[in-house]
Write a protein that holds these residues in place. Structure first.
Motif, PDB file in Angstrom:
ATOM      1  N   GLU A 142       0.848  -1.199   0.000  1.00 30.03           N
ATOM      2  CA  GLU A 142       0.000   0.000   0.000  1.00 30.03           C
ATOM      3  C   GLU A 142       0.880   1.243   0.000  1.00 30.03           C
ATOM      4  O   GLU A 142       1.886   1.302   0.710  1.00 30.03           O
ATOM      5  CB  GLU A 142      -0.923   0.005   1.216  1.00 30.03           C
ATOM      6  CG  GLU A 142      -1.917   1.168   1.195  1.00 30.03           C
ATOM      7  CD  GLU A 142      -2.878   1.131   2.367  1.00 30.03           C
ATOM      8  OE1 GLU A 142      -3.730   2.029   2.459  1.00 30.03           O
ATOM      9  OE2 GLU A 142      -2.763   0.199   3.190  1.00 30.03           O
ATOM     10  N   VAL A 143       0.505   2.244  -0.805  1.00 31.22           N
ATOM     11  CA  VAL A 143       1.331   3.434  -0.989  1.00 31.22           C
ATOM     12  C   VAL A 143       0.637   4.636  -0.360  1.00 31.22           C
ATOM     13  O   VAL A 143      -0.507   4.948  -0.702  1.00 31.22           O
ATOM     14  CB  VAL A 143       1.574   3.700  -2.489  1.00 31.22           C
ATOM     15  CG1 VAL A 143       2.481   4.919  -2.680  1.00 31.22           C
ATOM     16  CG2 VAL A 143       2.182   2.474  -3.164  1.00 31.22           C
ATOM     17  N   PRO A 144       1.288   5.349   0.560  1.00 34.56           N
ATOM     18  CA  PRO A 144       0.699   6.565   1.135  1.00 34.56           C
ATOM     19  C   PRO A 144       0.677   7.687   0.104  1.00 34.56           C
ATOM     20  O   PRO A 144       1.436   7.689  -0.865  1.00 34.56           O
ATOM     21  CB  PRO A 144       1.634   6.893   2.308  1.00 34.56           C
ATOM     22  CG  PRO A 144       2.935   6.253   1.948  1.00 34.56           C
ATOM     23  CD  PRO A 144       2.595   5.016   1.177  1.00 34.56           C
ATOM     24  N   TYR A 145      -0.205   8.676   0.329  1.00 41.48           N
ATOM     25  CA  TYR A 145      -0.336   9.785  -0.608  1.00 41.48           C
ATOM     26  C   TYR A 145       0.989  10.511  -0.830  1.00 41.48           C
ATOM     27  O   TYR A 145       1.284  10.982  -1.926  1.00 41.48           O
ATOM     28  CB  TYR A 145      -1.390  10.784  -0.109  1.00 41.48           C
ATOM     29  CG  TYR A 145      -2.798  10.426  -0.504  1.00 41.48           C
ATOM     30  CD1 TYR A 145      -3.178  10.382  -1.842  1.00 41.48           C
ATOM     31  CD2 TYR A 145      -3.759  10.130   0.460  1.00 41.48           C
ATOM     32  CE1 TYR A 145      -4.477  10.059  -2.204  1.00 41.48           C
ATOM     33  CE2 TYR A 145      -5.056   9.807   0.098  1.00 41.48           C
ATOM     34  CZ  TYR A 145      -5.411   9.775  -1.234  1.00 41.48           C
ATOM     35  OH  TYR A 145      -6.703   9.448  -1.590  1.00 41.48           O
ATOM     36  N   ALA A 146       1.807  10.607   0.227  1.00 43.39           N
ATOM     37  CA  ALA A 146       3.065  11.353   0.125  1.00 43.39           C
ATOM     38  C   ALA A 146       4.018  10.737  -0.896  1.00 43.39           C
ATOM     39  O   ALA A 146       4.887  11.435  -1.423  1.00 43.39           O
ATOM     40  CB  ALA A 146       3.737  11.425   1.497  1.00 43.39           C
ATOM     41  N   ASP A 147       3.863   9.456  -1.175  1.00 42.09           N
ATOM     42  CA  ASP A 147       4.767   8.783  -2.105  1.00 42.09           C
ATOM     43  C   ASP A 147       4.168   8.611  -3.497  1.00 42.09           C
ATOM     44  O   ASP A 147       4.737   7.917  -4.343  1.00 42.09           O
ATOM     45  CB  ASP A 147       5.148   7.395  -1.553  1.00 42.09           C
ATOM     46  CG  ASP A 147       5.956   7.495  -0.278  1.00 42.09           C
ATOM     47  OD1 ASP A 147       6.548   8.570  -0.041  1.00 42.09           O
ATOM     48  OD2 ASP A 147       5.987   6.515   0.489  1.00 42.09           O
ATOM     49  N   ILE A 148       3.012   9.216  -3.739  1.00 43.44           N
ATOM     50  CA  ILE A 148       2.369   9.092  -5.046  1.00 43.44           C
ATOM     51  C   ILE A 148       2.775  10.262  -5.932  1.00 43.44           C
ATOM     52  O   ILE A 148       2.696  11.426  -5.528  1.00 43.44           O
ATOM     53  CB  ILE A 148       0.843   9.030  -4.896  1.00 43.44           C
ATOM     54  CG1 ILE A 148       0.444   7.759  -4.143  1.00 43.44           C
ATOM     55  CG2 ILE A 148       0.163   9.058  -6.259  1.00 43.44           C
ATOM     56  CD1 ILE A 148      -1.049   7.623  -3.916  1.00 43.44           C
ATOM     57  N   ALA A 149       3.229   9.963  -7.138  1.00 36.12           N
ATOM     58  CA  ALA A 149       3.656  10.981  -8.093  1.00 36.12           C
ATOM     59  C   ALA A 149       2.827  10.847  -9.365  1.00 36.12           C
ATOM     60  O   ALA A 149       2.067   9.888  -9.544  1.00 36.12           O
ATOM     61  CB  ALA A 149       5.145  10.831  -8.403  1.00 36.12           C
ATOM     62  N   THR A 157       3.892   6.258 -22.022  1.00 36.58           N
ATOM     63  CA  THR A 157       4.139   6.401 -23.457  1.00 36.58           C
ATOM     64  C   THR A 157       3.380   5.325 -24.229  1.00 36.58           C
ATOM     65  O   THR A 157       2.811   4.388 -23.646  1.00 36.58           O
ATOM     66  CB  THR A 157       5.641   6.295 -23.756  1.00 36.58           C
ATOM     67  OG1 THR A 157       6.099   4.986 -23.369  1.00 36.58           O
ATOM     68  CG2 THR A 157       6.420   7.344 -22.971  1.00 36.58           C
ATOM     69  N   GLU A 158       3.391   5.453 -25.548  1.00 33.05           N
ATOM     70  CA  GLU A 158       2.666   4.502 -26.388  1.00 33.05           C
ATOM     71  C   GLU A 158       3.217   3.087 -26.266  1.00 33.05           C
ATOM     72  O   GLU A 158       2.482   2.113 -26.441  1.00 33.05           O
ATOM     73  CB  GLU A 158       2.705   4.960 -27.852  1.00 33.05           C
ATOM     74  CG  GLU A 158       1.940   6.258 -28.108  1.00 33.05           C
ATOM     75  CD  GLU A 158       1.973   6.650 -29.571  1.00 33.05           C
ATOM     76  OE1 GLU A 158       2.620   5.928 -30.362  1.00 33.05           O
ATOM     77  OE2 GLU A 158       1.347   7.663 -29.932  1.00 33.05           O
ATOM     78  N   ASP A 159       4.527   2.945 -26.006  1.00 29.04           N
ATOM     79  CA  ASP A 159       5.118   1.614 -25.881  1.00 29.04           C
ATOM     80  C   ASP A 159       5.086   1.082 -24.448  1.00 29.04           C
ATOM     81  O   ASP A 159       5.730   0.078 -24.139  1.00 29.04           O
ATOM     82  CB  ASP A 159       6.560   1.610 -26.398  1.00 29.04           C
ATOM     83  CG  ASP A 159       7.442   2.628 -25.679  1.00 29.04           C
ATOM     84  OD1 ASP A 159       6.914   3.333 -24.793  1.00 29.04           O
ATOM     85  OD2 ASP A 159       8.636   2.728 -26.014  1.00 29.04           O
ATOM     86  N   GLY A 160       4.338   1.748 -23.567  1.00 28.18           N
ATOM     87  CA  GLY A 160       4.154   1.243 -22.215  1.00 28.18           C
ATOM     88  C   GLY A 160       5.167   1.723 -21.199  1.00 28.18           C
ATOM     89  O   GLY A 160       5.093   1.325 -20.036  1.00 28.18           O
ATOM     90  N   GLU A 161       6.113   2.569 -21.592  1.00 26.55           N
ATOM     91  CA  GLU A 161       7.081   3.103 -20.643  1.00 26.55           C
ATOM     92  C   GLU A 161       6.425   4.175 -19.779  1.00 26.55           C
ATOM     93  O   GLU A 161       5.523   4.883 -20.226  1.00 26.55           O
ATOM     94  CB  GLU A 161       8.291   3.688 -21.381  1.00 26.55           C
ATOM     95  CG  GLU A 161       9.088   2.654 -22.173  1.00 26.55           C
ATOM     96  CD  GLU A 161       9.785   1.660 -21.265  1.00 26.55           C
ATOM     97  OE1 GLU A 161      10.089   2.022 -20.110  1.00 26.55           O
ATOM     98  OE2 GLU A 161      10.022   0.526 -21.711  1.00 26.55           O
ATOM     99  N   MET A 162       6.887   4.294 -18.525  1.00 25.47           N
ATOM    100  CA  MET A 162       6.314   5.265 -17.596  1.00 25.47           C
ATOM    101  C   MET A 162       7.336   6.357 -17.285  1.00 25.47           C
ATOM    102  O   MET A 162       8.454   6.073 -16.862  1.00 25.47           O
ATOM    103  CB  MET A 162       5.887   4.577 -16.303  1.00 25.47           C
ATOM    104  CG  MET A 162       5.028   5.459 -15.405  1.00 25.47           C
ATOM    105  SD  MET A 162       3.416   5.831 -16.142  1.00 25.47           S
ATOM    106  CE  MET A 162       2.671   4.194 -16.143  1.00 25.47           C
ATOM    107  N   VAL A 163       6.957   7.606 -17.515  1.00 27.29           N
ATOM    108  CA  VAL A 163       7.808   8.756 -17.222  1.00 27.29           C
ATOM    109  C   VAL A 163       7.277   9.428 -15.951  1.00 27.29           C
ATOM    110  O   VAL A 163       6.108   9.842 -15.910  1.00 27.29           O
ATOM    111  CB  VAL A 163       7.815   9.761 -18.391  1.00 27.29           C
ATOM    112  CG1 VAL A 163       8.699  10.949 -18.050  1.00 27.29           C
ATOM    113  CG2 VAL A 163       8.277   9.093 -19.668  1.00 27.29           C
ATOM    114  N   ILE A 164       8.120   9.485 -14.917  1.00 23.96           N
ATOM    115  CA  ILE A 164       7.713  10.085 -13.641  1.00 23.96           C
ATOM    116  C   ILE A 164       7.929  11.597 -13.698  1.00 23.96           C
ATOM    117  O   ILE A 164       9.005  12.076 -14.042  1.00 23.96           O
ATOM    118  CB  ILE A 164       8.513   9.485 -12.470  1.00 23.96           C
ATOM    119  CG1 ILE A 164       8.409   7.950 -12.487  1.00 23.96           C
ATOM    120  CG2 ILE A 164       8.010  10.034 -11.149  1.00 23.96           C
ATOM    121  CD1 ILE A 164       6.997   7.434 -12.351  1.00 23.96           C
TER     122      ILE A 164
END
Length: 318
Positions: A54-61, A66-73
């Motif tokens: 479980e992730v607390p709100y403080a750690d959510i970004a 992208t179209e190929d499934g990559e995630m940019v933070i």
């Protein structure tokens, strides 16, 4: 109503101080997801799809996929670099014919109320829009984002309607094959249209579904078909407290079981003595179930004494 925005409409050198109000509200029927057995609300947790934690709100970004499934933070610093504006101006860009605006572009409607100092220029703009039969295309910053909108008149009130960007309107990816239509069929369809022709009156329509739900709920309430759910307590993010509560419950259960076993043993030990007591001794009050070890030993020794000693012990116990 409560104003959600304050600013000014500017066209040419004229400024109209205004307040913005939401012109619509949804009356759609909403339901809660509950446990069918006891009516308890269903809660959802923010769980990471990778580690299952479980992730607390403080750690959510914020993440951009992208179209190929990559995630940019994207961090807060990244978001701060994006173009945003806090302008309080509704800037008129041009006045266009009303029939040039596709209704599909309309998104959300707001009422514009003039401040006291802007009552006269407000009336001037309203009359100009009516006489020209045009809408004013404007740009406005709402929620720190610039969007396009139109100003039009409805019941003597200027309405601002935000619009979607042109690339947000999807193009249908299917084609319709033209079929052969006979003249008689066209005439019949035209007759049907004329038969059902009339002026639009929104009061002639009502939400039958919402009314049916309200009636059903009212019937169930009157029939006592309700779940009286207790006030729920927080459980997410309190694993340590939950484990401690469970441990205390286990300890209490074990303690209660041990006490019951000792009580049963005490009854078995005293059963022989009870059978030998006289009717006079039975009429006396019984000793408490929880005896000390010394009292139990004294009770065992008293069984070996003579009847006169038994009567004396019974009197003392009473």
């Amino acid at each position: 109503m409560r104003a959600i925005w304050k600013g000014a409409v500017s066209f040419g050198l004229v400024n109209v101080p205004v307040k913005l109000y939401s012109a619509t509200e949804s009356h759609d029927v909403s339901f809660r997801q509950v446990h069918a057995e006891d009516g308890g609300r269903i809660r959802y947790q923010r769980v990471c799809a990778i580690d299952g934690e479980e992730v607390p709100y403080a750690d959510i970004a914020k993440g951009y996929e992208t179209e190929d499934g990559e995630m940019v933070i994207l961090t807060d610093d990244d978001m701060a670099q994006l173009p945003s504006t806090s302008s309080r101006e509704i800037a008129v860009e041009k006045f266009v014919p009303s029939d040039q605006i596709d209704p599909m572009l309309f998104e959300k409607s707001y009422y514009l109320e003039p401040e006291k100092s802007g009552a006269k220029p407000y009336a001037l703009l309203r009359q100009a829009l009516l006489d020209a039969d045009r809408m004013a295309v404007v740009t406005v910053a709402l929620r720190q984002r610039t969007t396009i909108a139109v100003l039009r008149v409805r019941d003597d009130v200027i309405v601002l309607q935000t619009m979607m960007w042109p690339d947000e309107i999807r193009t249908p990816d299917f084609s319709i094959e033209p079929g052969e239509v006979k003249d008689t069929e066209v005439k019949m369809a035209t007759m049907l249209v004329e038969t059902l022709a009339g002026d639009f009156d929104p009061s002639e329509f009502e939400d039958d579904y919402a009314a049916a739900v309200e009636t059903m709920v009212k019937t169930k309430i009157e029939g006592g078909e309700m779940k009286r759910t207790p006030t729920s307590t927080k459980s997410s993010g309190e694993v340590v407290d939950l484990l401690a509560a469970l441990q205390r419950s286990v300890d209490a259960a074990k303690s209660g079981r041990r006490g019951n076993e000792e009580s049963e043993e005490s009854k078995d030990e005293s059963s022989g003595t009870e059978s030998k007591k006289t009717s006079a001794a039975k009429a006396t009050k019984k000793a408490p179930a929880k005896k000390s070890a010394a009292k139990k030993a004294a009770a065992k020794k008293s069984t070996a004494k003579k009847s006169t000693a038994k009567k004396t012990a019974a009197k003392k116990a009473s």
